[in-house]
Design a protein around this motif. Structure first.
Motif, PDB file in Angstrom:
ATOM      1  N   GLN A 186       6.886  10.043   4.024  1.00 17.32           N
ATOM      2  CA  GLN A 186       7.305  10.184   2.627  1.00 17.32           C
ATOM      3  C   GLN A 186       6.469   9.364   1.604  1.00 17.32           C
ATOM      4  OE1 GLN A 186       9.656  12.784   2.275  1.00 17.32           O
ATOM      5  NE2 GLN A 186       9.469  12.851   4.389  1.00 17.32           N
ATOM      6  N   ASP A 187       6.274   9.817   0.486  1.00 18.61           N
ATOM      7  CA  ASP A 187       5.494   9.227  -0.593  1.00 18.61           C
ATOM      8  C   ASP A 187       6.441   8.223  -1.303  1.00 18.61           C
ATOM      9  OD1 ASP A 187       3.136  10.500  -0.344  1.00 18.61           O
ATOM     10  OD2 ASP A 187       3.363  12.099  -1.687  1.00 18.61           O
ATOM     11  N   SER A 188       7.519   8.315  -1.361  1.00 19.52           N
ATOM     12  CA  SER A 188       8.508   7.558  -2.178  1.00 19.52           C
ATOM     13  C   SER A 188       9.539   7.091  -1.325  1.00 19.52           C
ATOM     14  CB  SER A 188       8.667   8.056  -3.456  1.00 19.52           C
ATOM     15  OG  SER A 188       9.901   7.665  -4.062  1.00 19.52           O
ATOM     16  N   LEU A 189       9.642   5.861  -1.092  1.00 20.88           N
ATOM     17  CA  LEU A 189      10.666   5.485  -0.310  1.00 20.88           C
ATOM     18  C   LEU A 189      11.690   4.200  -1.075  1.00 20.88           C
ATOM     19  CD1 LEU A 189       8.675   4.883   2.962  1.00 20.88           C
ATOM     20  CD2 LEU A 189      10.425   6.442   2.408  1.00 20.88           C
ATOM     21  N   PRO A 190      13.125   3.994  -0.737  1.00 19.44           N
ATOM     22  CA  PRO A 190      13.811   3.040  -1.268  1.00 19.44           C
ATOM     23  C   PRO A 190      13.236   1.472  -0.956  1.00 19.44           C
ATOM     24  CG  PRO A 190      15.103   4.665   0.099  1.00 19.44           C
ATOM     25  CD  PRO A 190      13.691   5.045   0.283  1.00 19.44           C
ATOM     26  N   LEU A 199       0.809  -1.242   0.026  1.00 20.55           N
ATOM     27  CA  LEU A 199      -0.104  -0.001  -0.031  1.00 20.55           C
ATOM     28  C   LEU A 199       0.736   1.270  -0.001  1.00 20.55           C
ATOM     29  CD1 LEU A 199      -2.594  -1.041   2.631  1.00 20.55           C
ATOM     30  CD2 LEU A 199      -2.651  -1.287   0.167  1.00 20.55           C
ATOM     31  N   SER A 200       0.429   2.389  -0.769  1.00 16.03           N
ATOM     32  CA  SER A 200       0.878   3.590  -0.583  1.00 16.03           C
ATOM     33  C   SER A 200       0.561   4.156   0.417  1.00 16.03           C
ATOM     34  CB  SER A 200       0.715   4.384  -1.752  1.00 16.03           C
ATOM     35  OG  SER A 200      -0.820   4.667  -1.822  1.00 16.03           O
ATOM     36  N   ALA A 201       1.546   5.270   0.823  1.00 13.29           N
ATOM     37  CA  ALA A 201       0.975   6.303   2.077  1.00 13.29           C
ATOM     38  C   ALA A 201      -0.386   6.571   1.903  1.00 13.29           C
ATOM     39  CB  ALA A 201       1.866   7.413   2.323  1.00 13.29           C
ATOM     40  N   LYS A 202      -0.837   7.223   0.654  1.00 11.38           N
ATOM     41  CA  LYS A 202      -2.310   7.489   0.713  1.00 11.38           C
ATOM     42  C   LYS A 202      -3.233   6.302   0.798  1.00 11.38           C
ATOM     43  CE  LYS A 202      -1.848  11.273  -2.386  1.00 11.38           C
ATOM     44  NZ  LYS A 202      -0.379  11.429  -3.132  1.00 11.38           N
ATOM     45  N   GLN A 203      -2.891   4.957   0.412  1.00 17.21           N
ATOM     46  CA  GLN A 203      -3.838   4.064   0.510  1.00 17.21           C
ATOM     47  C   GLN A 203      -3.918   3.612   2.207  1.00 17.21           C
ATOM     48  OE1 GLN A 203      -1.711   1.353  -1.985  1.00 17.21           O
ATOM     49  NE2 GLN A 203      -3.606   1.212  -3.505  1.00 17.21           N
ATOM     50  N   LEU A 204      -2.652   3.690   2.916  1.00 17.44           N
ATOM     51  CA  LEU A 204      -2.727   3.583   4.316  1.00 17.44           C
ATOM     52  C   LEU A 204      -3.562   4.576   4.858  1.00 17.44           C
ATOM     53  CD1 LEU A 204       0.896   2.674   4.745  1.00 17.44           C
ATOM     54  CD2 LEU A 204      -1.040   1.393   5.686  1.00 17.44           C
ATOM     55  N   LEU A 205      -3.663   6.116   4.457  1.00 12.86           N
ATOM     56  CA  LEU A 205      -4.415   6.943   4.845  1.00 12.86           C
ATOM     57  C   LEU A 205      -6.053   6.395   4.991  1.00 12.86           C
ATOM     58  CD1 LEU A 205      -3.405  10.276   4.056  1.00 12.86           C
ATOM     59  CD2 LEU A 205      -4.353   9.775   6.163  1.00 12.86           C
ATOM     60  N   LYS A 239       6.610  -1.956  10.911  1.00 16.95           N
ATOM     61  CA  LYS A 239       5.620  -2.954  10.369  1.00 16.95           C
ATOM     62  C   LYS A 239       4.548  -2.134   9.223  1.00 16.95           C
ATOM     63  CE  LYS A 239       1.790  -3.280  12.977  1.00 16.95           C
ATOM     64  NZ  LYS A 239       1.106  -4.049  13.938  1.00 16.95           N
ATOM     65  N   GLU A 240       4.506  -0.884   9.541  1.00 16.51           N
ATOM     66  CA  GLU A 240       3.790  -0.080   8.368  1.00 16.51           C
ATOM     67  C   GLU A 240       4.759   0.180   7.134  1.00 16.51           C
ATOM     68  OE1 GLU A 240       1.731   3.175  10.576  1.00 16.51           O
ATOM     69  OE2 GLU A 240       1.710   4.372   8.862  1.00 16.51           O
ATOM     70  N   LEU A 241       6.016   0.270   7.412  1.00 19.44           N
ATOM     71  CA  LEU A 241       6.849   0.489   6.303  1.00 19.44           C
ATOM     72  C   LEU A 241       7.134  -0.859   5.559  1.00 19.44           C
ATOM     73  CD1 LEU A 241       9.944   2.358   7.616  1.00 19.44           C
ATOM     74  CD2 LEU A 241       8.458   2.969   5.840  1.00 19.44           C
ATOM     75  N   GLY A 242       6.744  -2.092   6.135  1.00 15.40           N
ATOM     76  CA  GLY A 242       6.556  -3.412   5.710  1.00 15.40           C
ATOM     77  C   GLY A 242       5.526  -3.330   4.586  1.00 15.40           C
ATOM     78  N   VAL A 243       4.479  -2.774   5.376  1.00 17.98           N
ATOM     79  CA  VAL A 243       3.140  -2.856   4.345  1.00 17.98           C
ATOM     80  C   VAL A 243       3.390  -2.117   2.996  1.00 17.98           C
ATOM     81  CG1 VAL A 243       0.636  -1.934   4.415  1.00 17.98           C
ATOM     82  CG2 VAL A 243       1.440  -3.020   6.467  1.00 17.98           C
ATOM     83  N   VAL A 286       8.618  -2.100   2.026  1.00 21.13           N
ATOM     84  CA  VAL A 286      10.237  -1.801   2.183  1.00 21.13           C
ATOM     85  C   VAL A 286      10.870  -2.886   3.036  1.00 21.13           C
ATOM     86  CG1 VAL A 286      11.774  -0.248   3.397  1.00 21.13           C
ATOM     87  CG2 VAL A 286       9.525   0.783   2.234  1.00 21.13           C
ATOM     88  N   SER A 287      11.828  -3.252   2.612  1.00 21.12           N
ATOM     89  CA  SER A 287      12.773  -4.270   3.344  1.00 21.12           C
ATOM     90  C   SER A 287      13.597  -3.532   4.246  1.00 21.12           C
ATOM     91  CB  SER A 287      13.540  -5.134   2.658  1.00 21.12           C
ATOM     92  OG  SER A 287      12.914  -5.752   1.308  1.00 21.12           O
TER      93      SER A 287
END
Ligand SMILES: *[C@@H]1O[C@H](CO)[C@@H](O)[C@H](O)[C@H]1NC(C)=O
Ligand SMILES: *[C@@H]1O[C@H](CO)[C@@H](O)[C@H](O)[C@H]1NC(C)=O
Ligand SMILES: *[C@@H]1O[C@H](CO)[C@@H](O)[C@H](O)[C@H]1NC(C)=O
Ligand SMILES: *[C@@H]1O[C@H](CO)[C@@H](O)[C@H](O)[C@H]1NC(C)=O
Ligand SMILES: *[C@@H]1O[C@H](CO)[C@@H](O)[C@H](O)[C@H]1NC(C)=O
Length: 571
Positions: A328-332, A87-93, A359-363, A366-367
């Motif tokens: 951030q919207d875009s992450l490594p 999910l993107s940051a927006k979808q998480l919202l 965990k949220e970064l996992g969603v 992101v590794s």
């Protein structure tokens, strides 16, 4: 129950200077929200200056934490139809999980207040505490909130959190070898080009245990012949704390010599300062901090080039980086961190909230890769343990991948000059994905060290990579440095290349790795069966056949990882 949005304004109102009288009025009954005594080594000394500013971070309870856990498990589970559907940051919202920036967030509030106002707000008394090494912190051992707010607030820091600023997990070396005798620009001309020669991968020829080179690492883990296909769509990032930041001239020298085709990256990679953070006033000048930042970048770029690379430079604490990155919207797709501290120096609420953020970064796909610590079962650094081993955090968080350290070649064994960080969390329960592997191991060791560790806790590390006398360039000097500090970026860079293959094939990246590592990929590592996680005046846990609490499943084998990455999730 007021909506979270309204509630935020309520909290903010409470924080406004003219509302500070609240605690002394009789209208709001206060009760202790958190108590966490200063850990061993800290002494209460004096009262802080009344007008000293404290930068309070307030985490409001997340509403949909269970929903988030469910999503995180599904998108990271290779056997689930939803695998890879991050999910993107927006979808998480849209799921009610707000990760917006501090100023506009609804679940994090950051406010600067003088000590005396914080004391009144939290009905507490702050003290200066001094650690055995002379460093000091302004903290308290308990704080309160009006009872009606308890259900809405997860944590407020800095209050009871005594973790010393995270430590770089690099071990200083005294074997500084001057990179060259004359001008540095002559480097390429005056030194044999290490990267030249045939691409033949002969470990006994390339690998020197007193000076582990980039070429050796690329040969050993099998990435030497892989050509990244989608470098512009794939990125690896490294995080530095203490305001430490890479020295571009060091990175340039290193790449010039060991990966000349990558040398331009030294002057072009983005360094992102987590902005507006009060702690981050200057770049650290500490040579150990610099060596850490340099090492992370050199190994990550050296192995994963031409994959895109970036670095963050952050201040003192893990919360600050996490809140910044979540916004951030875009992450490594892969992020490596070689900093950590002992778990018990944080209150449970803080590690829990940080781990929720991971965990949220996992969603988000992101590794997250963390070094496991440099003192075996004693944690990040050798210290007296009393009757208990000291797990490290973030390694102990079940939503990240922790990397231990090996040395030697054919076969690799666990490092012995220091203990590869390993153990069992006291804050986090053992996640399902590792139960079989870890229970098998625990049966094998029987009652060894019984009572000194938590058999029901999250066990780490998950995997390992070289962490002994790794060649880097720092402060203009070529040195060999050790530490799980090297292991984490090496492992992360190999994963970045696996992601490259996945992206090129039109498939999602690997995301949170552990369910895959403990499942389809468990045989994609070179098992390490010798050595132990020395620490606390014990031998620590022994390496063993299969997963062990020293080196996890072992070190990466690129070809087998690629195979394992393509054998799962056909969607
Ligand atoms: C604040 O804490 C003290 C004990 O430290 C307690 O006596 C007092 O009643 C508390 N005040 C409020 C408003 O709860
Ligand atoms: C790369 O390919 C060359 C030539 O095919 C081979 O000799 C070498 O062993 C390979 N290296 C690795 C790391 O597989
Ligand atoms: C690898 O290098 C060693 C040491 O230089 C040499 O003895 C051995 O023959 C080499 N092996 C191959 C397959 O070239
Ligand atoms: C910190 O380092 C960065 C990157 O090298 C540089 O751009 C910046 O000017 C430095 N900041 C300070 C305050 O020295
Ligand atoms: C052991 O770990 C569990 C979580 O798995 C935790 O609830 C418990 O408090 C821990 N025990 C100790 C003594 O820390």
């Amino acid at each position: 129950m007021p909506s979270m949005h309204l509630f935020t304004f309520g909290i903010l109102a409470l924080l406004l200077p003219n509302a500070i009288a609240a605690p002394t009025s009789n209208t709001a009954a206060y009760a202790v929200k958190e108590r966490h005594d200063a850990p061993q080594g800290w002494t209460k000394i004096t009262s802080p200056v009344e007008y000293q500013t404290i930068s309070l971070q307030i985490a409001l309870k997340q509403q949909n934490s269970d929903a988030l856990t469910k999503i995180a498990l599904e998108v990271s589970d290779p056997s689930h139809p939803r695998y890879g559907q991050y999910l993107s940051a927006k979808q998480l919202l849209g799921h009610g999980i707000d990760t917006a920036a501090l100023s506009s967030t609804r679940d994090w509030i950051n406010v600067d207040l003088p000590v005396h106002k914080v004391e009144s707000l939290l009905n507490t008394t702050y003290f200066n505490y001094r650690y055995t090494d002379g460093s000091t912190l302004v903290r308290t051992s308990e704080w309160s909130l009006p009872v009606y707010l308890h259900g809405y607030v997860d944590l407020i820091q800095p209050t009871t959190s005594f973790f010393r600023t995270p430590r770089p997990l690099i071990r200083p070396t005294h074997e500084h070898v001057p990179m060259r005798r004359h001008q540095r620009e002559d480097l390429l001309e005056t030194m044999p080009n290490d990267a030249s020669g045939s691409s033949a991968c002969n470990i006994s020829k390339l690998c020197d245990p007193t000076e582990t080179s980039l070429r050796c690492l690329r040969c050993l883990y099998g990435t030497m012949n892989y050509t990244a296909q989608v470098p512009e769509r794939n990125m690896i990032g490294v995080t530095s704390y203490h305001g430490s930041v890479q020295r571009r001239s060091d990175i340039r020298q290193y790449l010039k010599k060991f990966r000349p085709e990558a040398v331009e990256v030294a002057d072009t990679f983005p360094i992102v300062f987590t902005a507006d953070v009060p702690h981050h006033q200057k770049n650290s000048t500490d040579p150990t901090d610099l060596a850490e930042a340099d090492m992370d970048a050199e190994l990550a770029i050296g192995i994963s080039w031409p994959t895109s690379f970036m670095a963050w430079s952050t201040g003192e604490d893990f919360i600050e980086w996490m809140v910044y990155v979540l916004a951030q919207d875009s992450l490594p797709q892969v992020i490596s961190t070689s900093w950590g501290a002992n778990e018990h120096t944080w209150p449970l609420a803080t590690t829990t909230r940080l781990c929720d953020g991971y965990k949220e970064l996992g969603v988000r796909g992101v590794s997250l890769i963390f070094a496991s610590g440099d003192a075996g079962v004693a944690g990040v650094r050798d210290e007296s343990c009393g009757s208990e081993f000291h797990p490290t955090f973030p390694a102990s968080c079940p939503w990240i991948t922790a990397v231990g350290a090996t040395k030697g070649f054919e076969p690799e064994v666990a490092v012995s000059a220091y203990g590869s960080g390993a153990g069992f969390s006291n804050h986090f329960a053992m996640p399902k994905y590792q139960v079989d592997a870890v229970h098998g191991y625990l049966e094998g060791i029987g009652d060894m060290h019984a009572g000194m560790y938590n058999r029901s806790g999250r066990a780490y590390p998950d995997v390992a990579a070289q962490g002994a006398l790794t060649t880097i360039v720092t402060s203009g000097i070529k040195t060999s440095n050790s530490g799980t500090s090297a292991s984490a970026p090496i492992f992360a860079a190999v994963i970045a290349l696996v992601n490259d293959a996945r992206i090129a094939a039109g498939k999602p990246v690997l995301g949170f790795l552990n369910p895959w590592i403990y499942g389809a990929a468990s045989a994609a590592f070179t098992d390490v069966e010798d050595g132990s996680s020395v620490g606390c005046d014990t031998d620590g846990f022994p390496a063993a056949d299969g997963w062990d609490a020293v080196t996890g499943f072992g070190t990466p084998n690129f070809d087998r990882l690629i195979e394992a990455a393509f054998s799962v999730f056909e969607t």
